[in-house]
Design an enzyme around this catalytic site. Structure first.
Site, PDB file in Angstrom:
ATOM      1  N   CYS A 153       0.892  -1.311   0.114  1.00 48.90           N
ATOM      2  CA  CYS A 153       0.050  -0.001  -0.025  1.00 48.90           C
ATOM      3  C   CYS A 153       0.907   1.510   0.113  1.00 48.90           C
ATOM      4  O   CYS A 153       0.677   2.364  -0.762  1.00 48.90           O
ATOM      5  CB  CYS A 153      -1.043   0.053   1.127  1.00 48.90           C
ATOM      6  N   HIS A 209      -2.990   1.003   6.629  1.00 47.41           N
ATOM      7  CA  HIS A 209      -3.266   0.923   5.190  1.00 47.41           C
ATOM      8  C   HIS A 209      -3.400   2.413   4.629  1.00 47.41           C
ATOM      9  O   HIS A 209      -3.905   3.269   5.319  1.00 47.41           O
ATOM     10  CB  HIS A 209      -4.494   0.115   4.977  1.00 47.41           C
ATOM     11  N   HIS A 221      -6.068   2.158  -4.226  1.00 51.53           N
ATOM     12  CA  HIS A 221      -4.964   1.609  -3.355  1.00 51.53           C
ATOM     13  C   HIS A 221      -4.696   0.172  -3.826  1.00 51.53           C
ATOM     14  O   HIS A 221      -5.197  -0.358  -4.777  1.00 51.53           O
ATOM     15  CB  HIS A 221      -5.708   1.581  -2.034  1.00 51.53           C
TER      16      HIS A 221
END
Length: 249
Positions: A153, A209, A221
């Site tokens: 990420c 994240h 993402h």
């Protein structure tokens, strides 16, 4: 768990990661642990480890036992910043929830001033560039994209922003300290959105994240099987675990 002749308890890092429900990866003599990106980094026979991008000194150099990279029980506590106990009755490792990451307010103010003057990026160009990577595979602890052709990420957000001469730190937890905070009603394309990892961290105060807001209630993402993907922000799983939103442009 292993005990040496001197009675010292050694814990395999893979077991520690499993206990916390985190990902684990080894690259040669380096072990990486984290949720969506590597938060902890440990090296065989080296007393310096990394926790949330900061150096931590271990008292006992990590060793290999039966092929597994291990740290002493006390050093595991230092690495994670929380209590770790080996329960002899159950034969299992017990780890308290991980503490939140904190940084002095002055450091945050300095970083905000520095980041917001870096670039006059066309955010639509940034979003278009990010979309070029849709479908690229996700890999925990991904190496540089030019080598691995994968992202995790934070390596994804770092790579996209670097293309526009904006340098972000490597980890989501570090990127979450950059720029200035914005609310949902003020969110603009190019803003970063951070998400918690429920149940793994104390009070859910650790961003685990990160993604990039692209407008129209969506963000881009990378996570899991689909790799780089576009997800809704105002509904579904990710809506329920929003940690913060930051503007770095």
């Amino acid at each position: 768990m292993y005990r040496d002749a001197g009675g010292m308890t050694w814990i395999p890092l893979r077991e520690a990661a499993s206990t916390l429900g985190l990902n684990y990866k080894e690259l040669g003599d380096t072990a990486l642990i984290g949720f969506s990106d590597p938060v902890y980094e440990v090296h065989t026979n080296q007393s310096t480890a990394i926790t949330h991008g900061k150096k931590v000194t271990l008292k006992d150099r990590p060793v290999r036992r039966e092929g597994q990279l291990c740290v002493s029980l006390s050093d595991l506590s230092s690495l994670l910043g929380t209590a770790t106990v080996w329960n002899n009755q159950t034969g299992r490792l017990e780890i308290s929830k991980l503490p939140p990451v904190q940084e002095p307010a002055k450091a945050l103010e300095h970083r905000s001033d520095r980041i917001t003057t870096l670039s006059a990026v066309d955010t639509q160009q940034l979003v278009a560039y990010a979309k070029r990577f849709l479908g690229v595979n996700y890999e925990f602890g991904a190496d540089e994209y030019t080598k691995s052709r994968t992202f995790d990420c934070s390596s994804f957000t770092q790579y996209v922003f670097r293309h526009f001469n904006v340098d972000l730190p490597r980890l989501a937890s570090s990127q979450a300290k950059e720029g200035t905070a914005v609310g949902r009603s003020d969110l603009k394309a190019g803003d970063l959105i951070f998400f918690t990892v429920p149940g793994r961290f104390k009070d859910d105060h650790i961003p685990g994240h990160v993604g990039i807001y692209i407008g129209d209630g969506k963000f881009i993402h990378t996570w899991g099987g689909p790799g780089v993907q576009i997800s809704p922000l105002d509904s579904g799983y990710w809506h329920g675990v929003i940690f913060s939103m930051r503007r770095v442009l």
